[in-house]
Design a protein around this motif. Structure first.
Motif, mmCIF file in Angstrom:
data_model
loop_
_atom_site.group_PDB
_atom_site.id
_atom_site.type_symbol
_atom_site.label_atom_id
_atom_site.label_comp_id
_atom_site.label_asym_id
_atom_site.label_seq_id
_atom_site.Cartn_x
_atom_site.Cartn_y
_atom_site.Cartn_z
ATOM 1 N N SER A 33 12.402 88.626 43.590
ATOM 2 C CA SER A 33 12.850 89.950 43.161
ATOM 3 C C SER A 33 12.295 91.019 44.096
ATOM 4 O O SER A 33 11.290 90.803 44.780
ATOM 5 C CB SER A 33 12.384 90.237 41.728
ATOM 6 O OG SER A 33 12.945 89.293 40.832
ATOM 7 N N ALA A 34 12.959 92.167 44.122
ATOM 8 C CA ALA A 34 12.478 93.287 44.935
ATOM 9 C C ALA A 34 11.354 93.999 44.189
ATOM 10 O O ALA A 34 11.459 94.269 42.993
ATOM 11 C CB ALA A 34 13.606 94.251 45.228
ATOM 12 N N LYS A 35 10.269 94.293 44.894
ATOM 13 C CA LYS A 35 9.156 95.005 44.267
ATOM 14 C C LYS A 35 9.572 96.434 43.934
ATOM 15 O O LYS A 35 10.409 97.031 44.612
ATOM 16 C CB LYS A 35 7.948 95.026 45.210
ATOM 17 C CG LYS A 35 7.313 93.662 45.429
ATOM 18 C CD LYS A 35 6.116 93.775 46.378
ATOM 19 C CE LYS A 35 5.469 92.396 46.616
ATOM 20 N NZ LYS A 35 4.325 92.495 47.561
ATOM 21 N N ALA A 36 8.980 96.958 42.875
ATOM 22 C CA ALA A 36 9.312 98.314 42.434
ATOM 23 C C ALA A 36 8.883 99.343 43.473
ATOM 24 O O ALA A 36 7.876 99.155 44.175
ATOM 25 C CB ALA A 36 8.628 98.605 41.097
ATOM 26 N N ASP A 37 9.682 100.405 43.569
ATOM 27 C CA ASP A 37 9.373 101.544 44.437
ATOM 28 C C ASP A 37 9.272 101.159 45.916
ATOM 29 O O ASP A 37 8.454 101.708 46.667
ATOM 30 C CB ASP A 37 8.062 102.226 44.001
ATOM 31 C CG ASP A 37 8.125 102.721 42.568
ATOM 32 O OD1 ASP A 37 9.193 103.210 42.163
ATOM 33 O OD2 ASP A 37 7.110 102.589 41.852
ATOM 34 N N THR A 38 10.084 100.227 46.326
ATOM 35 C CA THR A 38 10.141 99.836 47.734
ATOM 36 C C THR A 38 11.528 100.143 48.304
ATOM 37 O O THR A 38 12.487 100.383 47.560
ATOM 38 C CB THR A 38 9.866 98.330 47.916
ATOM 39 O OG1 THR A 38 10.876 97.582 47.206
ATOM 40 C CG2 THR A 38 8.484 97.966 47.398
#
Length: 429
Positions: free
Chosen positions: A374-379
């Motif tokens: 998953s994509a990390k938050a705030d990236t």
């Protein structure tokens, strides 16, 4: 001595001797003014079109009629060339501007039938696709080169004149209230080879990028001719298909979409009789020869790439005006009748190509991914995937993903880093 008895012959004899002494050089050629004006040539061409019922040689009933048509057509073409002064080498900047203004006045005469005016417009701007547009310069003087340069001047002048007397017509929704010259140029770009359309688009952007302030009246184009906006967007989309356009151009297009969200799809939304009369099936489907009716797929890719660059002066502005334009697709589809099922604004191959581009990016940004992919938050990675997902969700809500079923879409995007927004768009949550 009266003037009748004066020896006029003596001066002629002297001049004759003078010429012989200088190697028989004659007097310099006398400049002869055009015997016909551009306006008169346009009127004659329009009468010719009326005489033959807007027909062409394919529908001539007999060889005599066909021969007459070709002879008159050739004579009128030569007459228009004479009116332009091409043979006399007098197409300087001022003269070219005067000719362009004469054509503009002809096209915008409210008493003139729009169909007849465009047939005349098409007649005078027959430009072969094999012309080397990249090498044209001020010294280019062939007939085709001069006509192309005149068309560029007409396009620039038309935008300037239309915006100078700008009336906001967005609530009218009547094509006749928009600028006829610019609408004619838009249709001309669609039915001619994309090589010429691309060259015109690059030329008008180049000219307006040097105004002060940069962009000038080009920013207002959606208020006077959303059709031309749509055709220019299609051209720029293809020109910058694998990259991003210059920031100024991107800002201009964002302003068009902001001023008139329908400008991206206007030829589909307002299919006037003149457009339906000239657009043949191949103009819709032959992507190798003609520009598309709408450049949505390229504008979508730009939004994703902007997020990757992560250096927008006004973050999300372009993306939000694009989403707003997509939200007008319900109106567009309700206006379309016969060609509704042909609407492939974001085809499956374009989605697949964009997913492949995102996959390559995710490999380079693996530090922005969690262990489960998953994509990390705030990236940046999350922003990129969210923009893609928001566009996909908007297209689904508008019923505009004709070429990609929900199952096919899920199969394409399952390889991407997950985000909450992508889960919503794919229907997994």
């Amino acid at each position: 001595m009266s003037h009748h008895n004066r020896p006029h012959h003596s001066r002629n004899q002297h001049n004759g001797q003078g010429n012989r002494q200088h190697g028989n050089r004659g007097a310099p050629p006398v400049h002869k003014p055009n015997t016909i004006t551009v306006s008169q040539a346009l009127e004659d061409i329009e009468q010719f079109q009326n005489k033959y019922g807007f027909s062409n040689t394919d529908s001539m009933q007999d060889r005599s009629r066909e021969l007459n048509y070709k002879q008159e057509e050739s004579a009128l073409s030569n007459k228009f060339q004479e009116a332009l002064g091409i043979n006399q080498g007098q197409i300087n900047g001022l003269v070219k501007l005067q000719h362009a203004d004469a054509i503009r006045a002809f096209m915008e005469d409210p008493k003139r039938h729009e169909y007849a005016a465009f047939r005349t417009f098409e007649f005078i701007f027959r430009i072969p696709e094999h012309l080397d547009f990249d090498r044209l310069n001020r010294e280019s003087t062939s007939t085709n080169e001069m006509r192309y340069k005149l068309l560029c001047k007409l396009m620039s002048l038309g935008i300037c004149k239309a915006c100078a007397g700008l009336v906001d017509n967005r609530d009218k929704r009547d094509d006749h209230r928009y600028n006829r010259t610019l609408n004619a140029i838009a249709l001309w770009m669609k039915i001619n080879h994309k090589k010429i359309a691309h060259s015109l688009a690059k030329q008008v952007y180049k000219e307006y990028s040097f105004t002060s302030p940069a962009g000038g009246d080009l920013y207002k184009l959606a208020l006077v001719s959303p059709r031309l906006c749509a055709m220019l967007i299609s051209c720029f989309g293809e020109i910058y298909r694998d990259s991003l356009p210059p920031p100024l151009l991107l800002d201009i297009i964002a302003t068009w979409l902001d001023n008139e969200p329908l400008s991206l799809f206007y030829p589909l939304y307002q299919n006037s009789n003149i457009w339906l009369g000239f657009l043949k099936p191949e103009h819709y489907t032959d992507a190798n020869k003609f520009i598309p009716m709408a450049g949505l797929k390229d504008l979508i890719a730009w939004s994703i790439r902007l997020a990757l660059e992560n250096n927008e002066k006004d973050p999300w502005r372009y993306h939000l005006v694009l989403i707003r334009s997509i939200s007008t697709l319900t109106k567009v589809q309700s206006k379309m009748t016969q060609r509704k099922n042909e609407l492939r604004l974001w085809p499956r191959e374009s989605i697949r190509a964009l997913v492949g581009e995102l996959m390559q990016v995710s490999k380079k940004m693996d530090d922005q991914l969690t262990n489960d992919g998953s994509a990390k938050a705030d990236t940046v990675m999350e922003t990129v995937i969210d923009r893609f997902a928001q566009i996909a969700h908007a297209m689904k809500c508008q019923g505009a993903m004709k070429d990609c079923s929900p199952a096919q879409f899920n199969s394409l995007v399952c390889v991407l880093p997950r985000t909450k927004m992508l889960d919503i768009a794919s229907g997994t949550k």
